[in-house]
Design an enzyme around this catalytic site. Structure first.
Site, PDB file in Angstrom:
ATOM      1  N   LYS A  62       0.878  -1.181   0.000  1.00  0.00           N
ATOM      2  CA  LYS A  62       0.000   0.000   0.000  1.00  0.00           C
ATOM      3  C   LYS A  62       0.906   1.219   0.000  1.00  0.00           C
ATOM      4  O   LYS A  62       1.345   1.685   1.047  1.00  0.00           O
ATOM      5  CB  LYS A  62      -0.873  -0.023   1.261  1.00  0.00           C
ATOM      6  CG  LYS A  62      -2.210   0.681   1.146  1.00  0.00           C
ATOM      7  CD  LYS A  62      -2.138   2.117   0.655  1.00  0.00           C
ATOM      8  CE  LYS A  62      -2.119   3.134   1.760  1.00  0.00           C
ATOM      9  NZ  LYS A  62      -1.860   4.490   1.233  1.00  0.00           N
ATOM     10  N   CYS A  85      13.006  10.742   7.727  1.00  0.00           N
ATOM     11  CA  CYS A  85      12.732  10.385   9.136  1.00  0.00           C
ATOM     12  C   CYS A  85      13.971  10.590   9.989  1.00  0.00           C
ATOM     13  O   CYS A  85      13.873  10.894  11.166  1.00  0.00           O
ATOM     14  CB  CYS A  85      12.264   8.939   9.221  1.00  0.00           C
ATOM     15  SG  CYS A  85      13.410   7.769   8.474  1.00  0.00           S
ATOM     16  N   GLU A 137       8.279  16.693  15.148  1.00  0.00           N
ATOM     17  CA  GLU A 137       8.878  16.431  13.834  1.00  0.00           C
ATOM     18  C   GLU A 137       8.280  17.393  12.801  1.00  0.00           C
ATOM     19  O   GLU A 137       7.064  17.508  12.676  1.00  0.00           O
ATOM     20  CB  GLU A 137       8.596  14.990  13.411  1.00  0.00           C
ATOM     21  CG  GLU A 137       9.269  14.640  12.098  1.00  0.00           C
ATOM     22  CD  GLU A 137       8.930  13.232  11.624  1.00  0.00           C
ATOM     23  OE1 GLU A 137       7.748  12.852  11.669  1.00  0.00           O
ATOM     24  OE2 GLU A 137       9.848  12.524  11.184  1.00  0.00           O
TER      25      GLU A 137
HETATM   26  P1  NAD Z   1       1.606   8.824   7.085  1.00  0.00           P
HETATM   27  O1  NAD Z   1       1.626   8.131   8.394  1.00  0.00           O
HETATM   28  O2  NAD Z   1       0.612   9.890   6.868  1.00  0.00           O
HETATM   29  O3  NAD Z   1       1.374   7.774   5.901  1.00  0.00           O
HETATM   30  C1  NAD Z   1       2.207   6.644   5.725  1.00  0.00           C
HETATM   31  C2  NAD Z   1       1.415   5.571   4.998  1.00  0.00           C
HETATM   32  O4  NAD Z   1       0.361   5.136   5.858  1.00  0.00           O
HETATM   33  C3  NAD Z   1       0.732   6.046   3.719  1.00  0.00           C
HETATM   34  O5  NAD Z   1       0.741   4.991   2.764  1.00  0.00           O
HETATM   35  C4  NAD Z   1      -0.681   6.343   4.185  1.00  0.00           C
HETATM   36  O6  NAD Z   1      -1.643   6.290   3.158  1.00  0.00           O
HETATM   37  C5  NAD Z   1      -0.890   5.227   5.193  1.00  0.00           C
HETATM   38  N1  NAD Z   1      -1.930   5.475   6.207  1.00  0.00           N
HETATM   39  C6  NAD Z   1      -2.405   6.680   6.635  1.00  0.00           C
HETATM   40  N2  NAD Z   1      -3.379   6.484   7.550  1.00  0.00           N
HETATM   41  C7  NAD Z   1      -3.518   5.149   7.713  1.00  0.00           C
HETATM   42  C8  NAD Z   1      -4.350   4.340   8.531  1.00  0.00           C
HETATM   43  N3  NAD Z   1      -5.234   4.860   9.364  1.00  0.00           N
HETATM   44  N4  NAD Z   1      -4.209   2.999   8.467  1.00  0.00           N
HETATM   45  C9  NAD Z   1      -3.281   2.444   7.646  1.00  0.00           C
HETATM   46  N5  NAD Z   1      -2.476   3.163   6.836  1.00  0.00           N
HETATM   47  C10 NAD Z   1      -2.575   4.499   6.868  1.00  0.00           C
HETATM   48  O7  NAD Z   1       3.086   9.353   6.842  1.00  0.00           O
HETATM   49  P2  NAD Z   1       3.643  10.213   5.611  1.00  0.00           P
HETATM   50  O8  NAD Z   1       3.218  11.622   5.787  1.00  0.00           O
HETATM   51  O9  NAD Z   1       3.320   9.522   4.319  1.00  0.00           O
HETATM   52  O10 NAD Z   1       5.206  10.060   5.832  1.00  0.00           O
HETATM   53  C11 NAD Z   1       5.930  10.886   6.685  1.00  0.00           C
HETATM   54  C12 NAD Z   1       6.214  10.191   7.996  1.00  0.00           C
HETATM   55  O11 NAD Z   1       6.879   8.954   7.754  1.00  0.00           O
HETATM   56  C13 NAD Z   1       7.149  10.982   8.879  1.00  0.00           C
HETATM   57  O12 NAD Z   1       6.683  10.987  10.207  1.00  0.00           O
HETATM   58  C14 NAD Z   1       8.463  10.234   8.778  1.00  0.00           C
HETATM   59  O13 NAD Z   1       9.316  10.419   9.871  1.00  0.00           O
HETATM   60  C15 NAD Z   1       7.993   8.839   8.650  1.00  0.00           C
HETATM   61  N6  NAD Z   1       9.039   7.993   8.073  1.00  0.00           N
HETATM   62  C16 NAD Z   1       9.688   7.100   8.885  1.00  0.00           C
HETATM   63  C17 NAD Z   1      10.727   6.321   8.381  1.00  0.00           C
HETATM   64  C18 NAD Z   1      11.452   5.330   9.274  1.00  0.00           C
HETATM   65  O14 NAD Z   1      12.093   4.428   8.732  1.00  0.00           O
HETATM   66  N7  NAD Z   1      11.399   5.454  10.594  1.00  0.00           N
HETATM   67  C19 NAD Z   1      11.103   6.433   7.045  1.00  0.00           C
HETATM   68  C20 NAD Z   1      10.418   7.352   6.238  1.00  0.00           C
HETATM   69  C21 NAD Z   1       9.391   8.124   6.765  1.00  0.00           C
END
Ligand code: NAD
Length: 490
Positions: free
Chosen positions: A175, A284, A385
């Site tokens: 996804k 991240c 963040e």
């Molecule tokens: P997000 O949490 O909004 O979305 C991430 C994914 O989750 C997307 O595919 C989104 O559609 C899905 N999603 C959203 N709501 C959901 C739900 N209720 N149930 C299941 N899936 C759901 O994050 P983002 O804005 O896309 O990405 C940025 C964030 O990702 C930042 O906080 C960043 O730090 C984090 N990140 C972490 C790492 C790591 O390895 N620790 C790496 C990259 C990004």
């Protein structure tokens, strides 16, 4: 293609999703990349049921590990054959500079190769017997697993989940983030071409609250590997707790970078800039809190600010661009809001603090690399963040002061240390409450080395040989050796 839109991959069939039609755009100028119909909850059900059938019937879980590995090596080769094309697509998908997206594609290929090798060399255990039996500890695939990824490094994030999950013998529903579906769809095609049986991989772009939520809740999904924001990760963990389902959660960060007074200042300046401003801070592991030892703070900050002003921000297609646009105008607004918050909290803008103007900058959501000084570590801008090119500069007196401030964060993802004193580096690195510490370097990654997190930054691991085990169940076997019946029954 149907009705001019891009098909998605649902249970072995390329077809439009059942959800709303939408366009994905190139962040640099808003031009359309592709239109597609998003997946919905019915597509999730179709994909999971097909994955479950395929997993039971096609024998993806059964072949010898070296045979499964061969498929992963083919995936790596197919990615390499299309390296430049995929790098261009990744750049259009999320606006990262082309030099960076080339590295992401190369890393995705290496991830499949490494997980193939890990798969065919992974050992099981004969454990020491404590009775008249032989005991073994074995590992088995879980079944259908979900991989949910964010928009900031799609092909690399997707490879880091898809490769070990497939190597372990599972079926995988990917996804991708709604706004960056293109690379996951290409990976779906490549998996098919490489010989992954039909139905074993599905790719379902769409809204997290619809597609992601339905996947997490689906009774036949046995594991979720998620990378994204901490709030989303917590909501997934709550549902997983109800299902008693294991999760891997790679979440947000507010990573400290530490500059001690004995360090080589030029190296440290470059490292700090790369740590926060590469990927426009949409990372991240961005080193977003800088701690400088007080006696060199003024001199160091002066150099840092001056070099920040010379960073090349511009069109991501340009080979010399260091910072491209942010992912969207909405996210640009979030970043601006944090800078205002920092100023309202008493901070001073030492660099940036505004959108760049004129030329290409009018077409996309760019933001200048920004440094804010004069805040304390407990300011909201230093605790939350931002996921953008904003660095908070703080000071410390000695190791104790540094550790108290650096560890005072809900996050625990990564940290960087700049010092010539290896004993100090060892002491401080061991006491930083983070999953990764870079010493005299920053933001370097190796697929051989596990990536883990602490506190609100997540649980579980990506990368390293043992990442395969995140997608497997452990089972113990006892082989009785005694010819006599068990005496208890008489
Ligand atoms: P997000 O949490 O909004 O979305 C991430 C994914 O989750 C997307 O595919 C989104 O559609 C899905 N999603 C959203 N709501 C959901 C739900 N209720 N149930 C299941 N899936 C759901 O994050 P983002 O804005 O896309 O990405 C940025 C964030 O990702 C930042 O906080 C960043 O730090 C984090 N990140 C972490 C790492 C790591 O390895 N620790 C790496 C990259 C990004």
């Amino acid at each position: 293609m149907s009705d001019g839109t891009l098909d998605i991959l649902v249970g072995g069939a390329w077809r439009p999703g059942n959800g709303a039609r939408y366009a994905t755009t190139f962040p640099a100028d808003g031009s359309s990349n592709a239109e597609l119909h998003a997946a919905d909850a019915a597509d999730v059900d179709d994909a999971v049921e097909a994955a479950d059938r395929a997993w039971r019937a096609t024998g993806w879980r059964d072949p010898m590990p070296h045979d499964r590995a061969r498929v992963l090596y083919r995936i790596a080769d197919l990615i390499r054959d299309r390296h430049e094309e995929l790098a261009q697509l990744q750049m259009r998908d999320n606006g990262k500079p082309i030099t960076e997206t080339r590295a992401l594609v190369a890393s995705a290929a290496n991830t499949f190769q490494f997980m193939g090798a890990a798969c065919e060399t992974m050992e099981e255990e004969i454990t020491p017997p404590r009775g008249d039996y032989v005991t073994m500890s074995t590992w088995e695939p879980m079944g259908v697993v979900a991989a949910i990824t964010p928009w900031n490094s799609p092909i690399a994030s997707e490879a880091q989940k898809l490769a070990p999950a497939l190597a372990a013998g599972n079926a995988v529903i990917v996804k991708p983030a709604e706004v960056t579906p293109l690379l996951a769809l290409e990976l779906g095609r490549i998996c098919e071409q490489a010989g992954v049986p039909s139905g074993i991989v599905s790719v379902l772009p769409g809204k997290g609250s619809v597609v992601g939520d339905a996947l997490v809740r689906h009774p036949k999904v046995r594991k979720v590997s998620f990378t994204g924001g901490t709030a989303t990760g917590k909501s997934i963990a709550a549902i997983a707790a109800e299902k008693m389902m294991p999760v891997t959660l790679e979440l947000g960060g507010k990573s400290p970078t530490v500059v001690f007074d004995d360090t080589d200042l030029d190296h440290a300046v470059n490292g700090v800039l790369f740590g926060i401003f590469s990927s426009s801070g949409e990372s991240c592991i961005a080193g977003s809190r800088l701690f400088v030892q007080s006696d060199i703070a003024d001199a160091f900050i002066e150099r840092l600010v001056s070099k920040t002003e010379s960073l090349r921000i511009g069109d991501p297609r340009d080979e010399v661009t260091q910072m491209g646009p942010l992912i969207s105008h909405a996210h640009q607004g979030v970043v601006e809001g944090y800078v205002r918050m920092g100023v309202d909290e008493g901070g001073q803008v030492l660099a940036g603090g505004a959108r760049p103007e004129g030329g290409v900058f009018e077409a996309g959501p760019y933001y200048r690399p920004t440094i804010i000084g004069g805040l304390a570590n407990d300011a909201r801008m230093c605790q939350e963040e931002i996921f953008g090119p904003v660095l908070a500069v703080l000071r410390f007196d000695d190791e104790e002061d540094l550790l108290a401030q650096a560890n005072d964060s809900v996050f625990g993802l990564a940290a960087g240390l700049w010092t010539q004193d290896y004993k100090r580096a060892w002491r401080v690195a061991r006491r930083l409450d983070t999953g990764t510490v870079w010493i005299n370097t920053y933001k370097q990654f190796s697929i051989t080395t596990p990536f883990t997190a602490r506190k609100a930054s997540g649980i579980g691991r990506d990368k390293g040989r043992m990442a395969i085990r995140e997608y497997m169940n452990q089972k113990s076997l006892y082989w009785g050796l005694n010819d006599a019946p068990i005496p208890w029954a008489g």
